[in-house]
Design an enzyme around this catalytic site. Structure first.
Site, PDB file in Angstrom:
ATOM      1  CG  ASN A  11      40.732  50.550  46.741  1.00 58.04           C
ATOM      2  OD1 ASN A  11      40.297  49.475  46.341  1.00 58.04           O
ATOM      3  ND2 ASN A  11      41.718  50.623  47.610  1.00 58.04           N
ATOM      4  CB  CYS A  73      41.939  44.073  44.068  1.00 60.06           C
ATOM      5  SG  CYS A  73      41.815  45.834  44.440  1.00 60.06           S
ATOM      6  CG  HIS A 167      34.795  40.652  52.046  1.00 60.73           C
ATOM      7  ND1 HIS A 167      35.341  41.908  51.938  1.00 60.73           N
ATOM      8  CD2 HIS A 167      35.219  39.954  50.955  1.00 60.73           C
ATOM      9  CE1 HIS A 167      36.045  41.981  50.819  1.00 60.73           C
ATOM     10  NE2 HIS A 167      36.003  40.808  50.212  1.00 60.73           N
ATOM     11  CB  CYS A 225      36.570  47.519  49.767  1.00 57.98           C
ATOM     12  SG  CYS A 225      37.056  45.778  49.795  1.00 57.98           S
ATOM     13  N   GLY A 228      34.492  43.976  48.732  1.00 61.42           N
ATOM     14  CA  GLY A 228      33.694  44.185  49.934  1.00 61.42           C
ATOM     15  C   GLY A 228      32.270  44.606  49.599  1.00 61.42           C
TER      16      GLY A 228
HETATM   17  N1  LIG Z   1      42.476  44.141  51.205  1.00 57.95           N
HETATM   18  C1  LIG Z   1      41.893  43.082  50.356  1.00 57.95           C
HETATM   19  C2  LIG Z   1      42.417  43.197  48.908  1.00 57.95           C
HETATM   20  C3  LIG Z   1      41.956  44.470  48.187  1.00 57.95           C
HETATM   21  C4  LIG Z   1      40.470  44.469  47.951  1.00 57.95           C
HETATM   22  C5  LIG Z   1      39.823  45.807  47.642  1.00 57.95           C
HETATM   23  N2  LIG Z   1      40.669  46.967  47.544  1.00 57.95           N
HETATM   24  C6  LIG Z   1      38.856  45.705  46.469  1.00 57.95           C
HETATM   25  O1  LIG Z   1      38.656  46.702  45.741  1.00 57.95           O
HETATM   26  O2  LIG Z   1      38.240  44.609  46.319  1.00 57.95           O
HETATM   27  C7  LIG Z   1      42.261  41.700  50.956  1.00 57.95           C
HETATM   28  O3  LIG Z   1      43.303  41.578  51.635  1.00 57.95           O
HETATM   29  O4  LIG Z   1      41.499  40.754  50.691  1.00 57.95           O
END
Ligand SMILES: N[C@H](CCC[C@H](N)C(=O)O)C(=O)O
Length: 288
Positions: A11, A73, A167, A225, A228
């Protein structure tokens, strides 16, 4: 503009050091879109800025590949910790980073080359109210444990968890029945989620392991993620298929994260952080 490309389990983001670069607020979103473009830019899941903070050792902001800003993130903040230590902006192994989801506490694990290899992050409390995502599937003050949404005539059950960012977690017996590339974009923009949502399909292997696939809000399919993975373990504990206070290994496309949903309500994440390269991005319309 100098940048550093880094990744956590694949990522990957373009990192800009705001102690070195000044970027006007209105330039951030178009810059995130431009650098993320794999054909006409550098290629990444988005843009992350690292800069000064009045309340922590540094501030992190994260913009997705579509230019939208998120609150946090997980893979990104581990790389922020690595950047701060490896580039000598700190020599402490316990640091704090301000995000829009609150101030995160990081423990940097230093290797024999005096570089950060892995990072443990206190990702803060899981937010369990529907209002925290937000999601419009029921009473805002209650937890979205067995909520439902309809997609093209199919009714799917999900659990809504916020780690500061939203989420929607789907428990499936086999990820092949619900390919994330098909269901992800439909759920991301479903009317139940006014601020859109990150979409995770998880398969429990046992109480200490789960398989995980993600369609990220604003970036689509990514290798991993972190927020996530935290939300997935919280959902598994709430459904009593994992245990509070125990390490759970989350198997993502790009590798494994170790997540613990502790009795203090906080979620702890441990995983790697790697620097890919540094470079110079010449397109600075804000200087014109
Ligand atoms: N797309 C996510 C942000 C990046 C999260 C992810 N890349 C991580 O490692 O937590 C959002 O819009 O909430």
């Amino acid at each position: 503009m100098r940048f550093t490309k880094m990744h956590g389990l694949g990522n990957n983001y373009i990192y800009v050091d705001l102690w070195q670069e000044q970027i006007p607020e209105e330039a951030l979103s178009p810059l995130a879109i431009a650098v993320s473009d794999v054909n006409r830019g550098i290629g990444s899941d988005g843009l992350i800025t690292i800069g000064p903070s009045a309340v922590a050792d540094a501030q992190m902001r994260i913009l997705n590949a579509d230019g939208s800003e998120s609150q946090n993130c997980g893979n990104g903040i581990r790389c922020v910790g690595k950047y701060l230590y490896d580039h000598a902006l700190t020599k402490a192994s316990a640091i704090t980073v301000e995000t829009k989801a609150g101030v995160m506490k990081l423990d940097l694990h230093i290797d024999e080359r005096d570089l950060v290899s892995t990072v443990t992050v206190d990702m803060g409390p899981a937010r369990l109210r529907r209002a925290d995502l937000p999601v419009l599937s029921g009473e805002p003050e209650e937890t979205a444990l067995h909520d439902e949404l309809s997609l093209n005539g199919e009714t799917l059950q999900f659990t809504g968890i916020s780690m500061g960012n939203p989420h929607a977690i789907f428990f499936v017996d086999d990820a092949k029945t619900h390919p994330v590339e098909v269901y992800g974009p439909l759920v991301e923009r479903h009317a139940l989620f006014p601020e859109r949502v990150n979409v995770e399909f998880i398969t429990m292997k046992n109480r200490r392991e789960l398989d995980f696939r993600v369609w990220e809000r604003g970036s689509g399919i990514t290798q991993a993620c972190g927020t996530g993975a935290c939300a997935a373990v919280v959902a598994a504990c709430l459904h009593n298929v994992s245990d509070r206070g125990e390490d759970v290994t989350v198997h993502l496309l790009g590798g494994d994260l170790v997540i613990r949903y502790d009795y203090d309500g906080h979620v702890y994440m441990t995983g790697p952080a790697e620097e890919i390269c540094t470079g110079d991005w010449p397109h600075e319309p804000w200087r014109a």
